[in-house]
Design an enzyme around this catalytic site. Structure first.
Site, PDB file in Angstrom:
ATOM      1  N   GLU A  12       0.215  -1.105   0.477  1.00  0.00           N
ATOM      2  CA  GLU A  12      -0.108  -0.180  -0.103  1.00  0.00           C
ATOM      3  C   GLU A  12       0.878   1.102   0.253  1.00  0.00           C
ATOM      4  O   GLU A  12       0.080   2.278  -0.522  1.00  0.00           O
ATOM      5  CB  GLU A  12      -0.829   0.373   1.157  1.00  0.00           C
ATOM      6  N   ASP A 197     -11.893  -6.823  -3.016  1.00  0.00           N
ATOM      7  CA  ASP A 197     -12.836  -8.034  -2.655  1.00  0.00           C
ATOM      8  C   ASP A 197     -13.569  -7.144  -2.597  1.00  0.00           C
ATOM      9  O   ASP A 197     -14.285  -6.025  -1.934  1.00  0.00           O
ATOM     10  CB  ASP A 197     -11.477  -8.993  -1.885  1.00  0.00           C
TER      11      ASP A 197
END
Ligand code: ADE
Length: 233
Positions: A12, A197
């Site tokens: 990230e 997701d």
């Protein structure tokens, strides 16, 4: 103007760190803080690790030691709303901790006892700038509520409960605790999360495939908005 950017995992923050070029490093509480410049603005980037405690410790170090003026949290998230696709980005209007439960004592889910705190409202001006940058990037984006908890949400039941209880758009594991630290320190914050997701039984198929792409979208956005944050309109 100093901006603190927090991500939970290497993936990230990796592309963001590469935007810093030469920078100084300091370690506190086992977390590496990298201080440099992006587009003429001073930025401190840190990987906090997963979960609300790590995120809160990191956010407080950003405020107390580095005296940042703004906190930004970036990373991936599971979608709670089926109209959000993998790769889309959610910019926080506000954030809530979905695992806070003192209902027994008359508090609402997510409400932190004796504090009056439940929904942490992000800085409107910064959120608007994020939305504009995403428009320019051509990435689908949403302004909404981000629900955080020390749980990787992976069942239809838990997903539905969080969505229905908080009307949240996505779930992750750090944002709302960073938001709480920002509010306690009276500084503005924004959370930007890319959907990796669907926060249900399909997590194991989609997560690894999309995590990298989702994280890259977020890093590109942060690179664009850092110089914009200090402009006041
Ligand atoms: N981060 C990315 N996907 C997540 C999920 N399903 N639950 C919690 N955090 C997440």
């Amino acid at each position: 103007m100093k901006i603190g950017v927090i991500g939970a995992m290497d993936i990230e923050i990796a592309s963001l760190v590469s935007l810093l070029g030469s920078h100084a490093e300091k370690t506190y509480a086992g977390m590496v803080f990298r201080k440099g410049m992006i587009g003429g603005t001073e930025v401190i980037i840190a990987k906090c690790g997963v979960g609300k405690v790590n995120a809160a410790v990191c956010a407080e170090i950003m405020c107390g030691f580095f005296c940042v003026d703004v906190l930004v949290n970036t990373g991936v998230a599971g979608s709670l709303d089926n109209s959000l696709d993998i790769g889309d980005i959610v910019v926080s209007r506000d954030a809530v901790q979905h695992d806070v439960d003192a209902v027994n004592f008359g508090y609402a889910y997510g409400e932190i006892p004796s504090s009056g705190m439940r929904y942490f409202v992000a800085d409107e001006d910064i959120a608007r700038k994020c939305m504009r940058a995403l428009e320019d990037m051509g990435v689908a984006h949403w302004l909404g509520r981000i629900a955080s908890g020390d749980q990787f949400v992976r069942t239809r039941e838990r997903k539905a409960w969080i969505r229905e209880t908080f009307a949240a758009h996505c779930c992750e594991m750090e944002g709302a605790s960073i938001a709480q630290v920002a509010v306690l320190n009276k500084i503005p914050f924004v959370l930007v999360r890319a959907i990796s997701d669907k926060a249900d039984e399909s997590v194991s198929e989609s997560y690894d495939v999309f995590e990298e792409k989702a994280a890259r979208h977020c890093a590109e956005l942060i690179g664009r908005i850092v110089p914009m944050i200090s402009w006041r309109e």
